[in-house]
Motif scaffolding. Structure first.
Motif, PDB file in Angstrom:
ATOM      1  N   LYS A   1       0.835  -1.206   0.000  1.00 39.81           N
ATOM      2  CA  LYS A   1       0.000   0.000   0.000  1.00 39.81           C
ATOM      3  C   LYS A   1       0.867   1.252   0.000  1.00 39.81           C
ATOM      4  CE  LYS A   1      -4.014  -1.876   2.437  1.00 39.81           C
ATOM      5  NZ  LYS A   1      -4.763  -1.834   3.703  1.00 39.81           N
TER       6      LYS A   1
ATOM      7  N   LYS B   1      -0.112   2.468 -10.039  1.00 39.49           N
ATOM      8  CA  LYS B   1      -0.916   2.547  -8.820  1.00 39.49           C
ATOM      9  C   LYS B   1      -2.200   1.739  -8.975  1.00 39.49           C
ATOM     10  CE  LYS B   1      -0.951   6.396  -6.594  1.00 39.49           C
ATOM     11  NZ  LYS B   1      -1.194   7.739  -6.033  1.00 39.49           N
ATOM     12  N   SER B   2      -2.797   1.803 -10.145  1.00 41.82           N
ATOM     13  CA  SER B   2      -4.016   1.046 -10.402  1.00 41.82           C
ATOM     14  C   SER B   2      -3.755  -0.457 -10.302  1.00 41.82           C
ATOM     15  CB  SER B   2      -4.571   1.396 -11.776  1.00 41.82           C
ATOM     16  OG  SER B   2      -5.681   0.604 -12.072  1.00 41.82           O
TER      17      SER B   2
ATOM     18  N   PHE C   1      -1.373  -1.877  -8.564  1.00 37.79           N
ATOM     19  CA  PHE C   1      -1.143  -2.168  -7.154  1.00 37.79           C
ATOM     20  C   PHE C   1      -2.461  -2.297  -6.401  1.00 37.79           C
ATOM     21  CE2 PHE C   1       3.250  -0.124  -7.222  1.00 37.79           C
ATOM     22  CZ  PHE C   1       3.900  -1.333  -7.128  1.00 37.79           C
ATOM     23  N   HIS C   2      -3.364  -1.354  -6.644  1.00 36.15           N
ATOM     24  CA  HIS C   2      -4.637  -1.387  -5.928  1.00 36.15           C
ATOM     25  C   HIS C   2      -5.432  -2.650  -6.261  1.00 36.15           C
ATOM     26  CE1 HIS C   2      -4.337   2.349  -3.799  1.00 36.15           C
ATOM     27  NE2 HIS C   2      -4.017   2.993  -4.897  1.00 36.15           N
TER      28      HIS C   2
ATOM     29  N   LYS D   1       3.967   1.533  -1.065  1.00 34.41           N
ATOM     30  CA  LYS D   1       4.644   1.654  -2.365  1.00 34.41           C
ATOM     31  C   LYS D   1       3.670   2.098  -3.448  1.00 34.41           C
ATOM     32  CE  LYS D   1       8.474  -1.230  -1.373  1.00 34.41           C
ATOM     33  NZ  LYS D   1       9.738  -1.470  -1.978  1.00 34.41           N
ATOM     34  N   ALA D   2       2.428   1.672  -3.345  1.00 38.12           N
ATOM     35  CA  ALA D   2       1.423   2.060  -4.340  1.00 38.12           C
ATOM     36  C   ALA D   2       1.191   3.563  -4.320  1.00 38.12           C
ATOM     37  CB  ALA D   2       0.113   1.328  -4.080  1.00 38.12           C
ATOM     38  N   GLU D   3       1.260   4.158  -3.163  1.00 36.12           N
ATOM     39  CA  GLU D   3       1.012   5.595  -3.046  1.00 36.12           C
ATOM     40  C   GLU D   3       2.055   6.426  -3.781  1.00 36.12           C
ATOM     41  OE1 GLU D   3      -1.777   6.989  -1.959  1.00 36.12           O
ATOM     42  OE2 GLU D   3      -2.400   4.895  -1.774  1.00 36.12           O
ATOM     43  N   SER D   4       3.268   5.917  -3.888  1.00 36.83           N
ATOM     44  CA  SER D   4       4.324   6.668  -4.557  1.00 36.83           C
ATOM     45  C   SER D   4       4.516   6.247  -6.016  1.00 36.83           C
ATOM     46  CB  SER D   4       5.637   6.523  -3.788  1.00 36.83           C
ATOM     47  OG  SER D   4       6.047   5.171  -3.783  1.00 36.83           O
ATOM     48  N   ALA D   5       3.678   5.370  -6.497  1.00 34.34           N
ATOM     49  CA  ALA D   5       3.802   4.863  -7.875  1.00 34.34           C
ATOM     50  C   ALA D   5       3.103   5.800  -8.860  1.00 34.34           C
ATOM     51  CB  ALA D   5       3.189   3.472  -7.961  1.00 34.34           C
ATOM     52  N   THR D   6       3.417   5.599 -10.138  1.00 33.83           N
ATOM     53  CA  THR D   6       2.738   6.361 -11.180  1.00 33.83           C
ATOM     54  C   THR D   6       1.272   5.936 -11.227  1.00 33.83           C
ATOM     55  OG1 THR D   6       3.204   4.705 -12.878  1.00 33.83           O
ATOM     56  CG2 THR D   6       4.859   6.446 -12.561  1.00 33.83           C
ATOM     57  N   PRO D   7       0.410   6.784 -11.804  1.00 28.55           N
ATOM     58  CA  PRO D   7      -1.025   6.441 -11.830  1.00 28.55           C
ATOM     59  C   PRO D   7      -1.325   5.087 -12.469  1.00 28.55           C
ATOM     60  CG  PRO D   7      -0.718   8.729 -12.417  1.00 28.55           C
ATOM     61  CD  PRO D   7       0.656   8.120 -12.310  1.00 28.55           C
TER      62      PRO D   7
END
Length: 95
Positions: A26, A37-38, A40-41, A28-34
């Motif tokens: 979670k 991030k999707s 990751f979510h 790492k997902a916050e600092s990922a590209t959009p």
């Protein structure tokens, strides 16, 4: 300590570890590209769903009778294997 108690404690410890790893994903997902991030979510949502299924199976083992728990153990092992695979795949995507 009987085998069932040892098994439940082992799986409970594994669930705590998975919770920690999900929290790291979670973060790492916050600092990922959009786009990433999707992904990751989606992976995190699947992990949490599988984790919840495993928790329900673990609860079933905890409350099952002496004869039932061995049978429930088989289903739990399958759930655990699925979570390990999903978690491994999600971690490999991060690296």
């Amino acid at each position: 300590m009987d085998k069932r108690t040892e098994y439940v404690e082992k799986l409970s410890a594994q669930m705590v570890e998975w919770d920690n790893q999900i929290d790291l994903l979670k973060d790492k997902a916050e600092s990922a590209t959009p786009e990433v991030k999707s992904e990751f979510h989606n992976a995190i949502a699947m992990l949490q769903l599988k984790r919840d299924e495993a928790a329900a199976k673990l609860q079933g083992i905890s409350t099952a009778g002496d004869d039932e728990w061995e049978e429930l153990k088989k289903g739990t092992e399958q759930a655990w294997s699925g979570i390990r695979t999903i978690l491994h795949d999600a971690i490999m995507k991060i690296k």
